[in-house]
Motif scaffolding. Sequence first.
Motif, PDB file in Angstrom:
ATOM      1  N   ASP A 146      -4.961   5.632  -3.038  1.00  0.00           N
ATOM      2  CA  ASP A 146      -4.490   4.628  -2.323  1.00  0.00           C
ATOM      3  C   ASP A 146      -5.117   3.460  -1.911  1.00  0.00           C
ATOM      4  OD1 ASP A 146      -1.669   6.266  -2.031  1.00  0.00           O
ATOM      5  OD2 ASP A 146      -2.342   7.049  -0.221  1.00  0.00           O
ATOM      6  N   LYS A 147      -6.300   3.693  -1.939  1.00  0.00           N
ATOM      7  CA  LYS A 147      -7.454   2.636  -1.693  1.00  0.00           C
ATOM      8  C   LYS A 147      -7.333   1.579  -2.653  1.00  0.00           C
ATOM      9  CE  LYS A 147     -10.786   5.517   0.594  1.00  0.00           C
ATOM     10  NZ  LYS A 147     -12.146   6.161   0.555  1.00  0.00           N
ATOM     11  N   GLY A 148      -6.838   1.776  -3.842  1.00  0.00           N
ATOM     12  CA  GLY A 148      -6.801   0.963  -4.854  1.00  0.00           C
ATOM     13  C   GLY A 148      -5.330   0.086  -5.071  1.00  0.00           C
ATOM     14  N   VAL A 149      -4.430   0.426  -4.032  1.00  0.00           N
ATOM     15  CA  VAL A 149      -3.216  -0.177  -4.120  1.00  0.00           C
ATOM     16  C   VAL A 149      -2.953  -0.851  -2.975  1.00  0.00           C
ATOM     17  CG1 VAL A 149      -0.461   0.363  -4.468  1.00  0.00           C
ATOM     18  CG2 VAL A 149      -2.364   1.846  -5.624  1.00  0.00           C
ATOM     19  N   GLU A 150      -2.207  -2.207  -3.411  1.00  0.00           N
ATOM     20  CA  GLU A 150      -2.438  -3.155  -2.004  1.00  0.00           C
ATOM     21  C   GLU A 150      -1.600  -2.348  -0.922  1.00  0.00           C
ATOM     22  OE1 GLU A 150      -2.742  -6.166   0.507  1.00  0.00           O
ATOM     23  OE2 GLU A 150      -3.846  -5.937  -1.374  1.00  0.00           O
ATOM     24  N   ARG A 151      -0.296  -1.822  -1.124  1.00  0.00           N
ATOM     25  CA  ARG A 151       0.633  -1.313  -0.336  1.00  0.00           C
ATOM     26  C   ARG A 151       0.168  -0.183   0.466  1.00  0.00           C
ATOM     27  NH1 ARG A 151       4.685   2.315  -0.644  1.00  0.00           N
ATOM     28  NH2 ARG A 151       4.203   2.826  -3.152  1.00  0.00           N
ATOM     29  N   ARG A 153      -3.238   0.915   0.735  1.00  0.00           N
ATOM     30  CA  ARG A 153      -4.402   0.963   1.421  1.00  0.00           C
ATOM     31  C   ARG A 153      -4.755   1.026   2.897  1.00  0.00           C
ATOM     32  NH1 ARG A 153      -6.722  -4.360  -1.164  1.00  0.00           N
ATOM     33  NH2 ARG A 153      -6.196  -3.070  -3.202  1.00  0.00           N
ATOM     34  N   SER A 154      -3.680   0.800   3.219  1.00  0.00           N
ATOM     35  CA  SER A 154      -3.693   0.790   5.038  1.00  0.00           C
ATOM     36  C   SER A 154      -3.127   2.123   5.622  1.00  0.00           C
ATOM     37  CB  SER A 154      -2.937  -0.202   5.460  1.00  0.00           C
ATOM     38  OG  SER A 154      -1.459  -0.260   5.120  1.00  0.00           O
ATOM     39  N   ARG A 155      -2.875   2.938   4.554  1.00  0.00           N
ATOM     40  CA  ARG A 155      -2.459   4.250   5.187  1.00  0.00           C
ATOM     41  C   ARG A 155      -3.686   5.077   5.926  1.00  0.00           C
ATOM     42  NH1 ARG A 155       1.235   6.638   0.055  1.00  0.00           N
ATOM     43  NH2 ARG A 155       3.045   4.972   0.374  1.00  0.00           N
ATOM     44  N   ALA A 158      -6.343   6.581   3.723  1.00  0.00           N
ATOM     45  CA  ALA A 158      -7.027   5.756   2.971  1.00  0.00           C
ATOM     46  C   ALA A 158      -7.844   4.811   3.745  1.00  0.00           C
ATOM     47  CB  ALA A 158      -6.141   5.148   2.007  1.00  0.00           C
ATOM     48  N   SER A 159      -7.552   4.290   4.826  1.00  0.00           N
ATOM     49  CA  SER A 159      -8.009   3.301   5.606  1.00  0.00           C
ATOM     50  C   SER A 159      -9.165   4.047   6.753  1.00  0.00           C
ATOM     51  CB  SER A 159      -7.073   2.672   6.660  1.00  0.00           C
ATOM     52  OG  SER A 159      -6.690   3.489   7.322  1.00  0.00           O
ATOM     53  N   GLY A 160      -9.311   5.227   6.634  1.00  0.00           N
ATOM     54  CA  GLY A 160     -10.261   6.245   7.562  1.00  0.00           C
ATOM     55  C   GLY A 160      -9.712   6.202   8.959  1.00  0.00           C
ATOM     56  N   ALA A 161      -8.649   5.999   9.416  1.00  0.00           N
ATOM     57  CA  ALA A 161      -7.938   6.090  10.711  1.00  0.00           C
ATOM     58  C   ALA A 161      -7.836   7.564  11.025  1.00  0.00           C
ATOM     59  CB  ALA A 161      -6.674   5.239  10.914  1.00  0.00           C
ATOM     60  N   LEU A 162      -7.699   8.292  10.099  1.00  0.00           N
ATOM     61  CA  LEU A 162      -7.548   9.798  10.020  1.00  0.00           C
ATOM     62  C   LEU A 162      -8.632  10.493   9.224  1.00  0.00           C
ATOM     63  CD1 LEU A 162      -3.898  10.781  10.725  1.00  0.00           C
ATOM     64  CD2 LEU A 162      -5.688  10.638  12.464  1.00  0.00           C
TER      65      LEU A 162
END
Length: 330
Positions: A146-151, A153-155, A158-162
């Motif tokens: 997911d880090k490599g897909v624009e749509r 990467r903010s999950r 993938a973003s490190g929020a969890l």
Amino acid sequence: MFFLSPTLSRSHLQRCSRPAFSRIYTPLLTQKSRGRWLASTNWSSDGEKPKITPPNTELLRPKQDGRSIETFRASLLPYWHLARLDKPIGTVLLFLPCTWSITMASYASSASPQVLVGNIALFGIGALLMRGAGCTINDLWDRNLDKGVERTRSRPLASGALTVPQAVGFLGLQLAGGLAVLTQLNWYSIQLGASSLLFVGTYPLMKRITYWPQFVLGLTFNWGALLGWSAVTGVVDWSVCAPLYASGVLWTLVYDTAYAHQDKSDDALVGIKSTALLFGENTKPVLLAFLLGSCLLAGVAGLGNQQGVGYFSSLLIGTFMLGLKLRTVK
């Protein structure tokens, strides 16, 4: 005399009436100490009864810290996004095959309105929980992709929020909720519903090994076409449910292939496979064929269940509208 005792406490003094105290104790008090005593007992200097002051209840109430509330809300937000509660269309797409099957089974078995409404409500809750669980599983598998897909990467993962342990704990709660819903059904349906976890758990892997992950998604998202019938009647009528299930799978191929086209550039770079990449420029005619096949199979299911004019009319109208959408979709 007892009133001359040096150990006399204030509580003794406060229990005395004002006139009695004035006659006995006032000569023993200086003007300053007398004033302090009057203030402590709420007596006025003219001998009136004290006024009882109510307690300040504001001091007893816990203070609301706005920043703490906002912090708490912010801590829940990643879980909200992990379960895709901000995008309810996925829950609707999972729920619709359940409603087809429940209504058709209720029609075939002449079930009471309570059975119809009760099962629809139960499956609605289950769709919300299990769609969220599927998204959590998907993001656990795909957190690096997911880090490599624009749509994507903010999950949250993938973003490190969890963190992974936080997501796994949340998944446990979602599955526990889904199990609680499933156990409200008959034993046949419990076994049938539990078997769908095979597809739920393996679907995210399919995009790594085949160009047909949308087909596996169709097998997963349309399981309700089987489960809804068994929830009403206690067993699956395969003459109706098999073509209905296959119709749903083709329908999923239509909408999810169109959806996958928005990620095809990034997917090709990170190694994700999809029917959007497989069909390429031939996507529209292929999806039109899938749509017509879905309509045909749903018609077979309707004939097998002896549905009325309303069923076939709505089927044709829905197919026509989706066909028009395919002409304009990019």
